[in-house]
Design a protein around this motif. Structure first.
Motif, PDB file in Angstrom:
ATOM      1  N   LYS A 103       3.002  13.968   0.352  1.00  0.00           N
ATOM      2  CA  LYS A 103       2.613  14.164  -1.042  1.00  0.00           C
ATOM      3  C   LYS A 103       2.621  12.815  -1.755  1.00  0.00           C
ATOM      4  CE  LYS A 103       3.964  18.933  -1.415  1.00  0.00           C
ATOM      5  NZ  LYS A 103       2.808  19.401  -0.751  1.00  0.00           N
ATOM      6  N   LEU A 104       1.626  12.619  -2.614  1.00  0.00           N
ATOM      7  CA  LEU A 104       1.454  11.365  -3.334  1.00  0.00           C
ATOM      8  C   LEU A 104       1.201  11.634  -4.808  1.00  0.00           C
ATOM      9  CD1 LEU A 104      -1.236   9.923  -0.950  1.00  0.00           C
ATOM     10  CD2 LEU A 104       1.152   9.273  -0.945  1.00  0.00           C
ATOM     11  N   GLU A 105       1.527  10.656  -5.626  1.00  0.00           N
ATOM     12  CA  GLU A 105       1.138  10.721  -7.024  1.00  0.00           C
ATOM     13  C   GLU A 105      -0.197  10.015  -7.147  1.00  0.00           C
ATOM     14  OE1 GLU A 105       4.031   9.249  -9.750  1.00  0.00           O
ATOM     15  OE2 GLU A 105       5.461  10.823  -9.252  1.00  0.00           O
ATOM     16  N   THR A 155       0.229  14.891  14.101  1.00  0.00           N
ATOM     17  CA  THR A 155      -1.227  14.880  13.980  1.00  0.00           C
ATOM     18  C   THR A 155      -1.623  14.486  12.559  1.00  0.00           C
ATOM     19  OG1 THR A 155      -1.397  17.194  13.309  1.00  0.00           O
ATOM     20  CG2 THR A 155      -1.462  16.739  15.687  1.00  0.00           C
ATOM     21  N   VAL A 156      -2.858  14.075  12.392  1.00  0.00           N
ATOM     22  CA  VAL A 156      -3.370  13.723  11.063  1.00  0.00           C
ATOM     23  C   VAL A 156      -3.336  14.959  10.165  1.00  0.00           C
ATOM     24  CG1 VAL A 156      -5.385  12.918   9.774  1.00  0.00           C
ATOM     25  CG2 VAL A 156      -4.765  11.816  11.927  1.00  0.00           C
ATOM     26  N   ASN A 157      -3.597  16.144  10.721  1.00  0.00           N
ATOM     27  CA  ASN A 157      -3.533  17.372   9.919  1.00  0.00           C
ATOM     28  C   ASN A 157      -2.132  17.603   9.374  1.00  0.00           C
ATOM     29  OD1 ASN A 157      -6.225  18.070  10.155  1.00  0.00           O
ATOM     30  ND2 ASN A 157      -5.892  19.359  11.953  1.00  0.00           N
ATOM     31  N   GLU A 158      -1.107  17.354  10.187  1.00  0.00           N
ATOM     32  CA  GLU A 158       0.273  17.507   9.720  1.00  0.00           C
ATOM     33  C   GLU A 158       0.575  16.515   8.604  1.00  0.00           C
ATOM     34  OE1 GLU A 158       2.590  19.099  13.700  1.00  0.00           O
ATOM     35  OE2 GLU A 158       2.213  16.948  13.502  1.00  0.00           O
ATOM     36  N   ILE A 159       0.083  15.300   8.750  1.00  0.00           N
ATOM     37  CA  ILE A 159       0.281  14.289   7.710  1.00  0.00           C
ATOM     38  C   ILE A 159      -0.351  14.764   6.408  1.00  0.00           C
ATOM     39  CG2 ILE A 159      -0.332  11.949   6.972  1.00  0.00           C
ATOM     40  CD1 ILE A 159      -0.141  11.156   9.987  1.00  0.00           C
ATOM     41  N   SER A 160      -1.584  15.278   6.485  1.00  0.00           N
ATOM     42  CA  SER A 160      -2.278  15.700   5.264  1.00  0.00           C
ATOM     43  C   SER A 160      -1.617  16.919   4.620  1.00  0.00           C
ATOM     44  CB  SER A 160      -3.757  15.961   5.537  1.00  0.00           C
ATOM     45  OG  SER A 160      -3.926  17.061   6.385  1.00  0.00           O
ATOM     46  N   LYS A 161      -0.918  17.738   5.387  1.00  0.00           N
ATOM     47  CA  LYS A 161      -0.224  18.901   4.826  1.00  0.00           C
ATOM     48  C   LYS A 161       1.126  18.519   4.221  1.00  0.00           C
ATOM     49  CE  LYS A 161      -2.109  22.248   8.079  1.00  0.00           C
ATOM     50  NZ  LYS A 161      -1.792  23.021   9.287  1.00  0.00           N
ATOM     51  N   ASP A 162       1.803  17.543   4.807  1.00  0.00           N
ATOM     52  CA  ASP A 162       3.196  17.271   4.434  1.00  0.00           C
ATOM     53  C   ASP A 162       3.406  16.057   3.530  1.00  0.00           C
ATOM     54  OD1 ASP A 162       3.909  19.465   5.965  1.00  0.00           O
ATOM     55  OD2 ASP A 162       4.386  18.269   7.737  1.00  0.00           O
ATOM     56  N   ASP A 184       0.857  -1.182   0.000  1.00  0.00           N
ATOM     57  CA  ASP A 184       0.000   0.000   0.000  1.00  0.00           C
ATOM     58  C   ASP A 184       0.900   1.241   0.000  1.00  0.00           C
ATOM     59  OD1 ASP A 184      -1.683   2.157   0.624  1.00  0.00           O
ATOM     60  OD2 ASP A 184      -2.964   0.924   1.912  1.00  0.00           O
ATOM     61  N   GLU A 185       1.084   1.830  -1.190  1.00  0.00           N
ATOM     62  CA  GLU A 185       2.004   2.956  -1.362  1.00  0.00           C
ATOM     63  C   GLU A 185       1.674   4.115  -0.416  1.00  0.00           C
ATOM     64  OE1 GLU A 185       3.036   6.255  -4.798  1.00  0.00           O
ATOM     65  OE2 GLU A 185       2.089   4.382  -5.386  1.00  0.00           O
ATOM     66  N   TRP A 186       0.409   4.397  -0.233  1.00  0.00           N
ATOM     67  CA  TRP A 186       0.014   5.515   0.609  1.00  0.00           C
ATOM     68  C   TRP A 186       0.321   5.233   2.075  1.00  0.00           C
ATOM     69  CZ3 TRP A 186      -5.135   8.049  -1.341  1.00  0.00           C
ATOM     70  CH2 TRP A 186      -4.996   8.378  -2.691  1.00  0.00           C
ATOM     71  N   MET A 187       0.042   3.995   2.509  1.00  0.00           N
ATOM     72  CA  MET A 187       0.332   3.627   3.890  1.00  0.00           C
ATOM     73  C   MET A 187       1.837   3.703   4.148  1.00  0.00           C
ATOM     74  SD  MET A 187      -0.618   0.180   6.065  1.00  0.00           S
ATOM     75  CE  MET A 187      -2.356   0.294   5.723  1.00  0.00           C
ATOM     76  N   ILE A 243      -1.942  12.012 -13.832  1.00  0.00           N
ATOM     77  CA  ILE A 243      -1.213  11.705 -12.607  1.00  0.00           C
ATOM     78  C   ILE A 243      -0.482  12.973 -12.150  1.00  0.00           C
ATOM     79  CG2 ILE A 243       0.598  10.295 -11.559  1.00  0.00           C
ATOM     80  CD1 ILE A 243      -1.872   8.693 -12.342  1.00  0.00           C
ATOM     81  N   GLN A 244      -0.795  13.417 -10.944  1.00  0.00           N
ATOM     82  CA  GLN A 244      -0.162  14.606 -10.382  1.00  0.00           C
ATOM     83  C   GLN A 244       0.284  14.318  -8.958  1.00  0.00           C
ATOM     84  OE1 GLN A 244      -2.892  17.890 -10.590  1.00  0.00           O
ATOM     85  NE2 GLN A 244      -2.800  18.014 -12.815  1.00  0.00           N
ATOM     86  N   THR A 245       1.285  15.068  -8.510  1.00  0.00           N
ATOM     87  CA  THR A 245       1.733  14.957  -7.126  1.00  0.00           C
ATOM     88  C   THR A 245       0.951  15.972  -6.300  1.00  0.00           C
ATOM     89  OG1 THR A 245       3.928  14.291  -7.856  1.00  0.00           O
ATOM     90  CG2 THR A 245       3.729  15.092  -5.591  1.00  0.00           C
TER      91      THR A 245
END
Length: 145
Positions: free
Chosen positions: A63-65, A54-61, A29-32, A80-82
């Protein structure tokens, strides 16, 4: 997972087979994998000052394709974008890692500060060892399937 339950079993280690299984699950699982690496990296970077993520920090920092809908005139395509991981996706991944007991948290209202557990360190070590072995095999000319 309840904080009291996490504390009760905080010194329990995983067996080699379970470590390998969790490493397989995370690597597929690439995202995990990105979220797990992010938490570990923050812990390494901040050392004694690390209070958690925090989950908020994870969502800000993090980056995924991923495919993003792009509208061009009357047509819409996916390219496909990052981009940053969505907060909901980050929350679901964190919940999975908590259920696997690879993460723990400290509740400080209104946030949960996430940090890696002893078991999480076992799994990240396995993932890093696999990656290093794979790089070593590629450098030596061995074929990897």
């Amino acid at each position: 997972m309840e904080v009291g339950l996490i504390q009760e079993y905080k010194n329990v280690s995983l067996t080699k087979e379970i470590v390998e299984m969790f490493a397989d699950i995370i690597q597929k699982d690439e995202w995990m994998l990105e979220v797990f690496y992010y938490i570990v990296k923050r812990r390494q970077d901040e050392k004694e000052n690390f209070i958690g993520v925090t989950v908020n920090e994870i969502s800000k920092d993090v980056k995924l394709e991923r495919p993003v809908k792009v509208v061009k005139g009357k047509h819409a395509n996916f390219e496909i974008q990052t981009t940053n991981i969505h907060r909901q996706a980050a929350g679901k991944i964190v919940d999975k890692l908590l259920a696997m007991s690879l993460l723990s948290y400290k509740p400080l209202t209104p946030y949960k500060y996430l940090f890696i557990t002893k078991r999480g360190l076992q799994v990240i070590k396995e993932i890093v060892d696999r990656k290093n072995n794979q790089l070593g095999d590629e450098a030596s000319g061995k074929v990897i399937y």
